[in-house]
Design an enzyme around this catalytic site. Structure first.
Site, PDB file in Angstrom:
ATOM      1  N   ALA A  66      34.825  43.787  38.936  1.00  0.00           N
ATOM      2  CA  ALA A  66      33.604  44.079  38.185  1.00  0.00           C
ATOM      3  C   ALA A  66      32.441  43.271  38.756  1.00  0.00           C
ATOM      4  O   ALA A  66      32.642  42.288  39.464  1.00  0.00           O
ATOM      5  CB  ALA A  66      33.818  43.689  36.731  1.00  0.00           C
ATOM      6  N   GLU A 128      41.325  38.073  35.932  1.00  0.00           N
ATOM      7  CA  GLU A 128      40.471  37.980  34.733  1.00  0.00           C
ATOM      8  C   GLU A 128      40.748  36.728  33.910  1.00  0.00           C
ATOM      9  O   GLU A 128      39.845  36.145  33.313  1.00  0.00           O
ATOM     10  CB  GLU A 128      40.672  39.221  33.855  1.00  0.00           C
ATOM     11  CG  GLU A 128      40.002  40.480  34.377  1.00  0.00           C
ATOM     12  CD  GLU A 128      40.794  41.197  35.460  1.00  0.00           C
ATOM     13  OE1 GLU A 128      41.834  40.660  35.919  1.00  0.00           O
ATOM     14  OE2 GLU A 128      40.371  42.300  35.858  1.00  0.00           O
TER      15      GLU A 128
END
Ligand SMILES: NC(=O)c1ccc[n+]([C@@H]2O[C@H](COP(=O)([O-])OP(=O)(O)OC[C@H]3O[C@@H](n4cnc5c(N)ncnc54)[C@H](O)[C@@H]3O)[C@@H](O)[C@H]2O)c1
Length: 701
Positions: A66, A128
């Site tokens: 991302a 993450e």
């Protein structure tokens, strides 16, 4: 410029469509990329001439995830989940062509394709967790379907990239293809078509889930181990819950819950703190006044002086970075001891499976020990790690000045001495700086790079570059006693000793910090480092620390003698010791201090607020460039819990107004002026601002 939008290209090779993401440097999945992918795959779906598609990335890597600069902002549609759903339901086989490091959202995108081929050496992962998050675009649901829930959980909670070679057998990739990746991926798509393979989506695969469904106990055991290690990280239990859903709930339900958990974590203090550290770590390598184009000098050969505790570890750092290094000692026996310790450290890593024997041999082979100082003549970067004595260091630097080649960086590992004074003994102070490693030097990530008054920009740039090659986290700091980390630590130690004289016990003080999230408290840390170290320094200066020095005089040096502030019954676990309690109470009586009950809130405030106050002074003096630099020092050098973002970030969360009031209160009660709010802290508190909002333009000159 792509044919769909500036970041996305759609081309054709016969009946195979090739969709390429081109968003340098790492093909982050920003809004334009997501929108372009939807557009491209809709065209693929609607084009009857296209029978299969390849999804590839230009540049050095398949998408590495991302665009985290979008994290704090409102979400813009389409999200990654929609992109993946579009690809999955395109009705034609889609082959992801992986290279570099497909990570996070990038890897989730690849898991949404029907097949994956990869260049050798590709490393995939879901990092993450390192930002206090969980994979939020189906990663916790799809990965278990390929490699089983237990293994998936392991990868997700470690967050580390894994070579595809280790995962190929499990079907994470369908083929590892040397040669031209794009051509190989197209050929693979053709093969899928010619073999008329059924169009299976990862989300529909069930076979790897059946074992966990039949025996959820194994998963629970793996999960318990992860949660236990997680100490305060909320993201870990969230990952566990979500991966469990992959085999307990239908896919759509599991994915919906995953997204809900992701959103919860995204707005949590913990994740905000971890994202702050992620950015602060990168920022810390920038020297604000360094002219653009300051190039690091070439480092081919390293030198280390002193093969003691620090020098040995530093020599290992050179070898670990693949740089050959000369290690100089005064006498053969000291050198042999140093080299033996290096070999023992490497051998331990080999026996734990962290390094191959071959790699150990290669690294040991890069280290040459000698007692001949002249052997440093061809070194490009020399680090001095001899005893902490100014006279000795000055002699060593004068000698270095005579021997070292022009342009060599001359660094000192001093913890407390004035780097400018050391530099002044040479005719090349522009090449002198501090490289302050932390013990054990081969393990600890933090590297304070001490910038002297005359240190040249390219010398600084060289130290930063070398630190990164050594896999350290470099932070540039200015010259002062103790630099950033130890200068702040000192205030904590003073207050810890006061607390036990006033009524707390070492275990109470340590508990306040471990509950806060530190791996250990100040007294367990003293026991680990050795109580005799500070005692010897104080003796030299004619100073005294009541309890600490009493313990040292009794031979209670800490873990190495089996007792210090605590007792150690064969292991490393500190056990409260009634004998120490008596020593402390006697000392309080002797000093006429009325002992009282001190609650954990006061303990925590008195340990941490004075450090924050000192951090404010460090900023005012320009010893650290940014509050985030101080945070990075504390997270990587002293075990400050990353999910609390470092002392200065934490201070902003608590509020400087409150901290200022408490400091004033403790200063008044103790009469210690050092506890009075620093001018910067007081000013920001008055203005209702935090350290993060103290912009450089309104800093005091
Ligand atoms: N130990 C720590 O935790 C720590 C942490 C950060 C920085 N430091 C700093 O690192 C430096 C070294 O500390 P240490 O703990 O490794 O000390 P140490 O006593 O373990 O090792 C020092 C070594 O230097 C050698 N030496 C002395 N004079 C020498 C000379 N002229 N030429 C070559 N070798 C010589 C000694 O024989 C000894 O082996 C000090 O400046 C210390 O303040 C130590």
């Amino acid at each position: 410029m792509g044919s769909v939008n500036p970041s996305i290209d759609l081309a054709h090779d016969g009946e195979i469509a090739v969709v390429t993401i081109d968003n340098p440097p790492v093909n982050a999945l920003k809004h334009e990329v997501r929108a372009g992918l939807i557009e491209a795959f809709q065209r693929v779906k609607n084009d009857a001439g296209v029978k299969a598609a390849v999804l590839a990335c230009a540049g050095r890597t398949f998408s590495a995830g991302a665009d985290i600069s979008e994290f704090g902002k409102p979400r813009r549609s389409p999200g990654l989940i929609e992109v993946i759903e579009t690809i999955e339901s395109v009705g034609k086989p889609v082959v992801a062509a992986l290279h570099g490091t497909p990570l996070g959202g990038g890897f989730e995108l690849a898991l949404g394709c029907h097949y994956r081929v990869a260049a050798p050496g590709t490393r995939v992962g879901l990092p993450e967790i390192k930002l206090g998050l969980l994979p939020g675009a189906g990663g916790t649901q799809r990965l278990p379907r390929l490699i089983g829930p237990e293994r998936a959980l392991q990868l997700i909670v470690s967050g580390n990239p894994t070579p595809v070679e280790e995962l190929a057998q499990d079907g994470v990739v369908d083929a590892i293809v040397p040669g031209d990746l794009r051509q190989e991926a197209i050929a693979f798509a053709r093969k899928v078509l010619s073999e008329r393979r059924p169009l299976t989506r990862v989300r529909d695969r069930e076979d790897r889930l059946s074992a966990a469904r039949a025996d959820a106990g194994a998963f629970t055991r793996a999960a318990d181990a992860s949660t236990k290690r997680a100490r305060g990280l909320r993201a870990v239990p969230a990952c566990v819950e979500s991966v469990r859903n992959s085999f307990e709930k239908p896919f759509d339900e599991g994915q919906a819950r995953e997204l809900a958990l992701f959103m919860e974590l995204l707005t949590s203090e913990e994740s905000r703190a971890q994202r702050h550290i992620f950015f602060a770590e990168r920022e810390a390598q920038k020297v604000p006044d360094m002219p653009a184009g300051s190039k690091p000098r070439d480092i081919r050969r390293g030198g280390v002086i002193g093969a003691g505790t620090m020098g040995g570890g530093i020599a290992m750092n050179f070898a670990n970075a693949g740089v050959s290094v000369t290690l100089v000692e005064t006498a053969p026996d000291a050198l042999d001891r140093g080299l033996a310790t290096i070999r023992k450290n490497y051998a331990n890593t080999v026996s734990r499976g962290g390094l191959s024997q071959e790699e150990m041999d290669r690294r040991v082979g890069l280290i040459t020990g000698t007692t001949d100082f002249n052997a440093l003549a061809d070194a490009d970067f020399i680090i001095e790690a001899v005893f902490e004595e100014m006279g000795l260091k000055k002699r060593v630097f004068a000698e270095l000045d005579r021997i070292a080649k022009p342009g060599a960086i001359l660094a000192t590992n001093t913890s407390t001495l004035d780097v400018n004074e050391i530099a002044a003994t040479t005719k090349r102070p522009q090449d002198v700086l501090g490289t302050h490693f932390f013990s054990p030097a081969n393990v600890m990530k933090l590297l304070e790079i001490v910038r002297g008054e005359k240190t040249a920009f390219d010398a600084l740039a060289t130290a930063i570059a070398l630190g990164r090659r050594m896999a350290k986290v470099p932070v540039v700091v200015g010259v002062c006693y103790g630099f950033v980390g130890n200068r702040m630590l000192h205030l904590r130690s003073v207050e810890a000793e006061r607390l036990i004289l006033e009524g707390a016990l070492p275990q109470d003080v340590d508990a306040a910090l471990t509950e806060f999230g530190f791996p250990m408290g100040p007294f367990a840390m003293s026991d680990l480092a050795g109580i005799d170290v500070g005692w010897r320094i104080r003796k030299g200066r004619g100073e005294r620390a009541e309890i600490s020095d009493t313990l040292a005089e009794m031979g209670r040096f800490g873990q190495k003698t089996g007792s210090g502030y605590f007792r150690y019954e064969g292991g490393r676990t500190p056990v409260p010791d009634p004998e120490v309690e008596k020593i402390i109470i006697d000392a309080s009586n002797r000093l006429g201090i009325q002992r009282r009950t001190i609650d954990s809130q006061e303990i925590l405030e008195r340990l941490i607020f004075p450090m924050i106050n000192e951090g404010a002074r460090i900023l005012e003096e320009g010893i650290a460039y940014r509050p985030g630099d101080i945070d990075v020092v504390w997270v990587y050098g002293y075990g400050w819990p990353v999910w609390r973002g470092g002392p200065m970030f934490y201070a902003d969360q608590v509020g400087l107004g409150y901290i200022g009031d408490r400091l004033a209160h403790y200063a008044a009660r103790s009469g210690d002026k050092a506890l009075e709010p620093a001018p910067l802290l007081a000013r920001l508190a008055r203005e209702g601002r935090g350290f993060a909002e103290n912009k450089s333009e309104d800093k005091a000159a």
